[in-house]
Design a protein around this motif. Structure first.
Motif, PDB file in Angstrom:
ATOM      1  N   GLY A  89       0.823  -1.210   0.000  1.00 50.31           N
ATOM      2  CA  GLY A  89       0.000   0.000   0.000  1.00 50.31           C
ATOM      3  C   GLY A  89       0.854   1.255   0.000  1.00 50.31           C
ATOM      4  N   PRO A  90       0.350   2.357  -0.559  1.00 50.27           N
ATOM      5  CA  PRO A  90       1.170   3.566  -0.693  1.00 50.27           C
ATOM      6  C   PRO A  90       1.577   4.204   0.634  1.00 50.27           C
ATOM      7  CG  PRO A  90      -1.131   3.982  -1.307  1.00 50.27           C
ATOM      8  CD  PRO A  90      -0.983   2.507  -1.166  1.00 50.27           C
ATOM      9  N   TYR A  91       0.664   4.260   1.606  1.00 50.87           N
ATOM     10  CA  TYR A  91       1.027   4.862   2.891  1.00 50.87           C
ATOM     11  C   TYR A  91       2.066   4.010   3.613  1.00 50.87           C
ATOM     12  CZ  TYR A  91      -3.077   7.832   2.202  1.00 50.87           C
ATOM     13  OH  TYR A  91      -3.982   8.725   1.688  1.00 50.87           O
ATOM     14  N   THR A  92       1.813   2.709   3.661  1.00 51.03           N
ATOM     15  CA  THR A  92       2.784   1.810   4.274  1.00 51.03           C
ATOM     16  C   THR A  92       4.083   1.804   3.478  1.00 51.03           C
ATOM     17  OG1 THR A  92       0.912   0.434   4.978  1.00 51.03           O
ATOM     18  CG2 THR A  92       3.100  -0.516   5.175  1.00 51.03           C
ATOM     19  N   GLY A  93       3.984   1.982   2.164  1.00 46.33           N
ATOM     20  CA  GLY A  93       5.167   2.026   1.324  1.00 46.33           C
ATOM     21  C   GLY A  93       6.083   3.184   1.672  1.00 46.33           C
ATOM     22  N   VAL A  94       5.510   4.362   1.919  1.00 46.15           N
ATOM     23  CA  VAL A  94       6.318   5.516   2.342  1.00 46.15           C
ATOM     24  C   VAL A  94       7.050   5.196   3.631  1.00 46.15           C
ATOM     25  CG1 VAL A  94       6.219   7.893   3.183  1.00 46.15           C
ATOM     26  CG2 VAL A  94       4.905   7.237   1.166  1.00 46.15           C
ATOM     27  N   LEU A  95       6.375   4.538   4.565  1.00 43.98           N
ATOM     28  CA  LEU A  95       7.002   4.188   5.829  1.00 43.98           C
ATOM     29  C   LEU A  95       8.103   3.156   5.631  1.00 43.98           C
ATOM     30  CD1 LEU A  95       3.868   3.963   8.167  1.00 43.98           C
ATOM     31  CD2 LEU A  95       5.407   5.899   7.811  1.00 43.98           C
ATOM     32  N   CYS A  96       7.897   2.187   4.753  1.00 43.99           N
ATOM     33  CA  CYS A  96       8.923   1.179   4.475  1.00 43.99           C
ATOM     34  C   CYS A  96      10.214   1.832   3.995  1.00 43.99           C
ATOM     35  CB  CYS A  96       8.431   0.194   3.418  1.00 43.99           C
ATOM     36  SG  CYS A  96       7.260  -1.049   4.006  1.00 43.99           S
ATOM     37  N   VAL A  97      10.110   2.698   2.991  1.00 46.21           N
ATOM     38  CA  VAL A  97      11.304   3.350   2.451  1.00 46.21           C
ATOM     39  C   VAL A  97      11.927   4.260   3.504  1.00 46.21           C
ATOM     40  CG1 VAL A  97      12.203   4.832   0.613  1.00 46.21           C
ATOM     41  CG2 VAL A  97      10.379   3.195   0.113  1.00 46.21           C
ATOM     42  N   SER A  98      11.108   4.931   4.309  1.00 42.37           N
ATOM     43  CA  SER A  98      11.636   5.811   5.354  1.00 42.37           C
ATOM     44  C   SER A  98      12.435   5.019   6.381  1.00 42.37           C
ATOM     45  CB  SER A  98      10.489   6.560   6.037  1.00 42.37           C
ATOM     46  OG  SER A  98       9.796   7.390   5.119  1.00 42.37           O
ATOM     47  N   VAL A  99      11.943   3.841   6.758  1.00 45.21           N
ATOM     48  CA  VAL A  99      12.672   2.985   7.696  1.00 45.21           C
ATOM     49  C   VAL A  99      14.019   2.587   7.105  1.00 45.21           C
ATOM     50  CG1 VAL A  99      12.705   0.702   8.798  1.00 45.21           C
ATOM     51  CG2 VAL A  99      10.653   2.112   8.915  1.00 45.21           C
ATOM     52  N   VAL A 100      14.024   2.208   5.835  1.00 45.40           N
ATOM     53  CA  VAL A 100      15.274   1.816   5.168  1.00 45.40           C
ATOM     54  C   VAL A 100      16.271   2.970   5.174  1.00 45.40           C
ATOM     55  CG1 VAL A 100      16.308   1.146   2.959  1.00 45.40           C
ATOM     56  CG2 VAL A 100      14.175   0.082   3.705  1.00 45.40           C
ATOM     57  N   LEU A 101      15.816   4.156   4.801  1.00 44.67           N
ATOM     58  CA  LEU A 101      16.702   5.316   4.750  1.00 44.67           C
ATOM     59  C   LEU A 101      17.226   5.681   6.136  1.00 44.67           C
ATOM     60  CD1 LEU A 101      14.701   7.483   2.197  1.00 44.67           C
ATOM     61  CD2 LEU A 101      16.876   6.323   1.796  1.00 44.67           C
ATOM     62  N   LEU A 102      16.386   5.548   7.140  1.00 43.84           N
ATOM     63  CA  LEU A 102      16.818   5.844   8.506  1.00 43.84           C
ATOM     64  C   LEU A 102      17.901   4.868   8.950  1.00 43.84           C
ATOM     65  CD1 LEU A 102      16.334   7.567  11.042  1.00 43.84           C
ATOM     66  CD2 LEU A 102      14.644   5.864  11.758  1.00 43.84           C
ATOM     67  N   MET A 103      17.699   3.584   8.700  1.00 40.80           N
ATOM     68  CA  MET A 103      18.694   2.582   9.079  1.00 40.80           C
ATOM     69  C   MET A 103      19.995   2.793   8.316  1.00 40.80           C
ATOM     70  SD  MET A 103      16.932   1.091  11.339  1.00 40.80           S
ATOM     71  CE  MET A 103      18.073  -0.200  11.785  1.00 40.80           C
ATOM     72  N   GLN A 104      19.902   3.106   7.036  1.00 40.53           N
ATOM     73  CA  GLN A 104      21.106   3.321   6.230  1.00 40.53           C
ATOM     74  C   GLN A 104      21.884   4.541   6.725  1.00 40.53           C
ATOM     75  OE1 GLN A 104      19.155   3.556   2.434  1.00 40.53           O
ATOM     76  NE2 GLN A 104      19.705   1.456   1.880  1.00 40.53           N
ATOM     77  N   GLY A 105      21.176   5.609   7.058  1.00 37.24           N
ATOM     78  CA  GLY A 105      21.839   6.820   7.496  1.00 37.24           C
ATOM     79  C   GLY A 105      22.495   6.677   8.853  1.00 37.24           C
ATOM     80  N   ILE A 106      21.817   6.023   9.792  1.00 35.67           N
ATOM     81  CA  ILE A 106      22.330   5.923  11.160  1.00 35.67           C
ATOM     82  C   ILE A 106      23.415   4.851  11.281  1.00 35.67           C
ATOM     83  CG2 ILE A 106      21.721   5.284  13.520  1.00 35.67           C
ATOM     84  CD1 ILE A 106      19.018   6.583  13.079  1.00 35.67           C
ATOM     85  N   LEU A 107      23.173   3.682  10.692  1.00 40.79           N
ATOM     86  CA  LEU A 107      24.090   2.564  10.890  1.00 40.79           C
ATOM     87  C   LEU A 107      25.224   2.514   9.867  1.00 40.79           C
ATOM     88  CD1 LEU A 107      21.613  -0.354  11.726  1.00 40.79           C
ATOM     89  CD2 LEU A 107      22.906   1.088  13.312  1.00 40.79           C
ATOM     90  N   PHE A 108      24.919   2.895   8.622  1.00 40.66           N
ATOM     91  CA  PHE A 108      25.877   2.649   7.543  1.00 40.66           C
ATOM     92  C   PHE A 108      26.451   3.911   6.911  1.00 40.66           C
ATOM     93  CE2 PHE A 108      23.057  -0.957   7.964  1.00 40.66           C
ATOM     94  CZ  PHE A 108      23.951  -2.022   8.015  1.00 40.66           C
TER      95      PHE A 108
END
Length: 361
Positions: A89-108
């Motif tokens: 779904g589009p709303y959940t999709g925005v959250l999925c990508v946001s989680v990925v970007l957050l993890m990439q920025g903080i951890l990697f």
């Protein structure tokens, strides 16, 4: 297309952060409906989305590690907005990508922390909006078949990537830190990201097609996909009267979840070693056009997982593989926790609404 610190000035970065925060807030409310669909008479698809949404985020994380060559000295990788929007779904999709970007920025140390709002807006919001609009538009004119879903997914993903490149160019025109003609930036960005979009479309269509072949009930974009029953009346075929749908028997999502998680771990832990080492589209354009002149070192550059390698592990294959596995694990845990919380909140809200208040005597 991870924008680093220093590409965009502070005022525009703050504005993009506000846009991203608003989009995430709206998506949290919208995701309650998508993740809690069973409470609204939408069938059982809603509750099945919650455990799979975290998996979709982890899968996007893994596939983003697989840069593929698109031109001489340039590579690309999945952005994931189209894939997430169509699957959960589009709303959940925005959250999925946001989680990925957050993890990439903080951890990697991938994607600037001050540019997180820019990255969520460009890679999360724009890709989802463009892809899902194209996807739904095509489904309105295509036959109601599974193949149509795959074709529409391909088209939506294809257009979402140059759409994101255009959005970045617009943001750079407002707040770029170097004096580069915007026309050159736009031409270079859109040109290379059209090629990257082909790879994005192929990955998205293949993944959606694979899931819809075995569990179409788990694909958000395919819900309600059915061919009306035909009756022969007077020698002509006519649509049969719609009958009340019978409740579908519950099917476990565990096999799909396990298969998806194992696939993500294999991609991030092993296949990623063979990914293209060439700079991605944004990095290549930035170097060629000089828009990286004021790029800043990442605030998490000293992270033990920076640059997708484990500190003090000297073997490159082992270091990168461990980092990928850790990233997939962290993303699926954080993502699943967020989506379960969102779904439980929806259930509590609906329970409170449906419970009659005690009458005063």
């Amino acid at each position: 297309m991870h924008v680093p610190d220093g590409f965009i000035n502070a005022p525009v970065s703050v504005a993009a952060g506000a846009v991203a925060a608003t989009a995430v807030a709206v998506s949290l409310r919208g995701a309650r409906r998508e993740l809690g669909g069973a409470f609204q008479g939408e069938g059982s698809g809603g509750e099945r989305t919650a455990p799979l949404a975290g998996l979709v985020a982890a899968f996007i994380f893994a596939v983003q590690m697989l840069n593929f060559p698109v031109a001489a000295g340039t590579s690309g990788h999945l952005l994931g907005g189209a894939l997430a929007a169509i699957l959960v779904g589009p709303y959940t999709g925005v959250l999925c990508v946001s989680v990925v970007l957050l993890m990439q920025g903080i951890l990697f140390a991938d994607g600037g922390l001050t540019a997180l709002g820019v990255n969520i807006t460009v890679m999360g919001v724009v890709t989802v909006v463009v892809a899902y609009a194209v996807f739904r538009g095509l489904l309105k004119v295509l036959p109601p078949t599974r193949r149509s879903v795959t074709v529409a997914a391909f088209a939506g993903a294809l257009l979402s990537v140059p759409g994101a490149a255009t959005a970045f160019t617009a943001i750079y025109a407002l707040g770029g830190t170097t004096d580069v003609p915007i026309g050159k930036v736009f031409t270079a960005m859109v040109g290379v990201h059209v090629l990257i979009g082909i790879g994005e479309a192929a990955i998205t269509a293949a993944t959606v097609g694979a899931v819809i072949a075995v569990r179409p009930d788990l694909v958000h974009g395919a819900r309600g996909l059915s061919t009306p029953l035909k009756l022969r009346v007077g020698g002509e075929l006519v649509d049969a009267p719609a009958a009340a749908p019978a409740p579908a028997p519950a099917r476990s999502t565990k096999p799909v979840w396990i298969t998806g998680l194992v696939t993500a771990l294999v991609l991030a832990g092993f296949v990623s070693y063979y990914a293209s080492a060439s700079p991605d589209g944004l990095e290549k354009v930035a170097a060629d056009q000089g828009i990286d002149a004021k790029a800043e070192e990442h605030a998490a550059a000293g992270s033990p997982l920076a640059d997708y390698s484990v500190k003090d592990v000297t073997d490159a294959r082992l270091s990168g593989g461990l980092a990928g596995i850790i990233g997939v694990g962290a993303t699926v845990v954080v993502g699943t926790g967020i989506f379960w919380t969102v779904r439980r909140r929806r259930a509590q809200d609906l329970t409170a609404t449906s419970t009659p208040a005690p009458s005063a005597r």
